[in-house]
Design a protein around this motif. Structure first.
Motif, PDB file in Angstrom:
ATOM      1  N   THR A  72       0.838  -1.202   0.000  1.00 48.97           N
ATOM      2  CA  THR A  72       0.000   0.000   0.000  1.00 48.97           C
ATOM      3  C   THR A  72       0.870   1.247   0.000  1.00 48.97           C
ATOM      4  N   ASP A  73       1.999   1.198   0.696  1.00 50.22           N
ATOM      5  CA  ASP A  73       2.938   2.327   0.687  1.00 50.22           C
ATOM      6  C   ASP A  73       3.385   2.666  -0.728  1.00 50.22           C
ATOM      7  N   LYS A  74       3.647   1.630  -1.518  1.00 49.53           N
ATOM      8  CA  LYS A  74       4.108   1.864  -2.883  1.00 49.53           C
ATOM      9  C   LYS A  74       3.019   2.527  -3.723  1.00 49.53           C
ATOM     10  N   VAL A  75       1.779   2.108  -3.516  1.00 48.16           N
ATOM     11  CA  VAL A  75       0.664   2.741  -4.212  1.00 48.16           C
ATOM     12  C   VAL A  75       0.540   4.200  -3.795  1.00 48.16           C
ATOM     13  N   LEU A  76       0.638   4.455  -2.504  1.00 52.58           N
ATOM     14  CA  LEU A  76       0.533   5.826  -2.002  1.00 52.58           C
ATOM     15  C   LEU A  76       1.638   6.707  -2.568  1.00 52.58           C
ATOM     16  N   THR A  77       2.827   6.161  -2.709  1.00 53.86           N
ATOM     17  CA  THR A  77       3.938   6.923  -3.283  1.00 53.86           C
ATOM     18  C   THR A  77       3.667   7.283  -4.742  1.00 53.86           C
ATOM     19  N   ALA A  78       3.148   6.324  -5.501  1.00 54.59           N
ATOM     20  CA  ALA A  78       2.841   6.582  -6.910  1.00 54.59           C
ATOM     21  C   ALA A  78       1.742   7.627  -7.052  1.00 54.59           C
ATOM     22  N   LEU A  79       0.721   7.534  -6.208  1.00 58.35           N
ATOM     23  CA  LEU A  79      -0.361   8.510  -6.256  1.00 58.35           C
ATOM     24  C   LEU A  79       0.134   9.899  -5.870  1.00 58.35           C
ATOM     25  N   ALA A  80       0.966   9.966  -4.841  1.00 54.66           N
ATOM     26  CA  ALA A  80       1.492  11.257  -4.390  1.00 54.66           C
ATOM     27  C   ALA A  80       2.355  11.910  -5.461  1.00 54.66           C
ATOM     28  N   PRO A  99      -3.131  -0.548  11.870  1.00 50.56           N
ATOM     29  CA  PRO A  99      -3.904   0.694  12.036  1.00 50.56           C
ATOM     30  C   PRO A  99      -3.141   1.934  11.590  1.00 50.56           C
ATOM     31  N   ASP A 100      -1.826   1.926  11.717  1.00 50.07           N
ATOM     32  CA  ASP A 100      -1.051   3.083  11.268  1.00 50.07           C
ATOM     33  C   ASP A 100      -1.210   3.303   9.768  1.00 50.07           C
ATOM     34  N   MET A 101      -1.356   2.211   9.007  1.00 51.16           N
ATOM     35  CA  MET A 101      -1.540   2.334   7.569  1.00 51.16           C
ATOM     36  C   MET A 101      -2.900   2.939   7.244  1.00 51.16           C
ATOM     37  N   VAL A 102      -3.915   2.585   8.014  1.00 55.02           N
ATOM     38  CA  VAL A 102      -5.242   3.177   7.800  1.00 55.02           C
ATOM     39  C   VAL A 102      -5.163   4.687   7.979  1.00 55.02           C
ATOM     40  N   ARG A 103      -4.519   5.090   9.048  1.00 53.39           N
ATOM     41  CA  ARG A 103      -4.405   6.523   9.330  1.00 53.39           C
ATOM     42  C   ARG A 103      -3.532   7.224   8.298  1.00 53.39           C
ATOM     43  N   LYS A 104      -2.536   6.549   7.795  1.00 55.04           N
ATOM     44  CA  LYS A 104      -1.681   7.152   6.767  1.00 55.04           C
ATOM     45  C   LYS A 104      -2.478   7.426   5.493  1.00 55.04           C
ATOM     46  N   GLN A 221       1.356  -7.073  -6.040  1.00 60.26           N
ATOM     47  CA  GLN A 221       2.645  -6.486  -6.403  1.00 60.26           C
ATOM     48  C   GLN A 221       2.670  -6.053  -7.865  1.00 60.26           C
ATOM     49  N   ARG A 222       2.037  -6.834  -8.740  1.00 58.01           N
ATOM     50  CA  ARG A 222       2.045  -6.472 -10.169  1.00 58.01           C
ATOM     51  C   ARG A 222       1.350  -5.130 -10.405  1.00 58.01           C
ATOM     52  N   THR A 223       0.297  -4.876  -9.634  1.00 56.01           N
ATOM     53  CA  THR A 223      -0.391  -3.592  -9.757  1.00 56.01           C
ATOM     54  C   THR A 223       0.458  -2.462  -9.201  1.00 56.01           C
ATOM     55  N   ASP A 224       1.100  -2.704  -8.068  1.00 57.15           N
ATOM     56  CA  ASP A 224       1.973  -1.681  -7.484  1.00 57.15           C
ATOM     57  C   ASP A 224       3.075  -1.290  -8.459  1.00 57.15           C
ATOM     58  N   ASP A 225       3.639  -2.292  -9.155  1.00 50.96           N
ATOM     59  CA  ASP A 225       4.720  -2.025 -10.100  1.00 50.96           C
ATOM     60  C   ASP A 225       4.210  -1.348 -11.373  1.00 50.96           C
TER      61      ASP A 225
END
Length: 257
Positions: A72-80, A99-104, A221-225
């Motif tokens: 999810t971090d990788k997706v968030l980075t691409a979106l940002a 839960p930290d990921m939900v809040r992020k 992972q394929r979607t993240d990439d």
């Protein structure tokens, strides 16, 4: 109530950041669309006769099955990187574990929806058992967001795992004011393929659909990439991103964009 206020504040901050996107060639978020469950109780042409009122070349990005640290971090980075806002339909079990990921996700201005407690086939148990699973998932995400395990969702958006809704469950959610999301098209990213193959499949389907609610999965992972190249494709082919929020969350500032 506190969660709704917090999410509204996040939406306002996100809108300001999008307006000041540091990348001049970023895809960006074209507009914010209020979704009122009373008007749009069920959307997504793959499952329902109605979808969101999108214009030609407008796309709503949605991600299912997270949050998953790293992925999810990788997706968030691409979106940002593209100043884009999306919607994440979260599994309650994952929200409890991370839960930290939900809040992020919320802190970065994305919309959070619900996707059951543990991603079961909700058309198999009794209606009461299935609704209990939905409620457990909502409560888990709410607890991650604001510390209170409430079954009243801050964001009234839900998506059935596998799109396996029943008429009884649809009626119950509609009576609770919860909009059910299907999708207009997807990348079939649950199928084994390379990121390049997924990109080709997805862009081909997009050219046919021309607009709509897109389903992706952030734990894949394929979607993240694939995602950074897909966002560039959207930019280069004049597609526009629409960020969906509940009607009560849209701020005065956002109405001016």
């Amino acid at each position: 109530m506190l969660a709704a206020i917090a999410l509204a504040q996040v939406a306002l901050t996100a809108s300001a950041r999008a307006a000041d996107c540091p990348r001049k060639d970023a895809l960006g978020t074209s507009r914010v669309l209020e979704v009122d469950p009373a008007t749009y109780p069920r959307v997504g042409l793959k499952s329902f006769p109605q979808t969101l009122p999108l214009e030609d070349h407008e796309v709503v990005l949605t991600f299912d099955d997270g949050p998953t640290p790293g992925k999810t971090d990788k997706v968030l980075t691409a979106l940002a990187a593209e100043c884009v806002r999306a919607t994440f339909f979260m599994v309650g079990l994952n929200a409890t574990e991370y839960p930290d990921m939900v809040r992020k996700v919320a802190r970065l201005g994305h919309t959070i929806g619900y996707h059951s407690w543990d991603h079961p086939h909700l058309n198999k148990p009794t209606t009461d058992e299935a609704e209990a699973n939905i409620n457990r998932g909502i409560a888990a995400v709410e607890k991650a967001l604001n510390g209170t395990a409430s079954t009243i969702p801050s964001t009234p958006f839900f998506r059935f795992p596998y799109f396996e809704q029943t008429p009884q469950l649809l009626d119950r959610l509609q009576k609770r004011g919860i909009a059910v999301f299907g999708a207009d098209f997807w990348a079939s990213d649950w199928v084994k393929m390379t990121p390049e193959e997924e990109l080709k499949l997805l862009t081909g389907r997009l050219e046919v659909a021309r607009k709509g609610i897109l389903l992706l999965h952030d734990p894949q992972q394929r979607t993240d990439d694939m995602l950074p190249a897909f966002l560039r494709y959207l930019h280069d082919h004049n597609y526009r991103i629409v960020h969906i929020v509940p009607a009560s969350m849209k701020t005065v500032s956002e109405r001016t964009h």
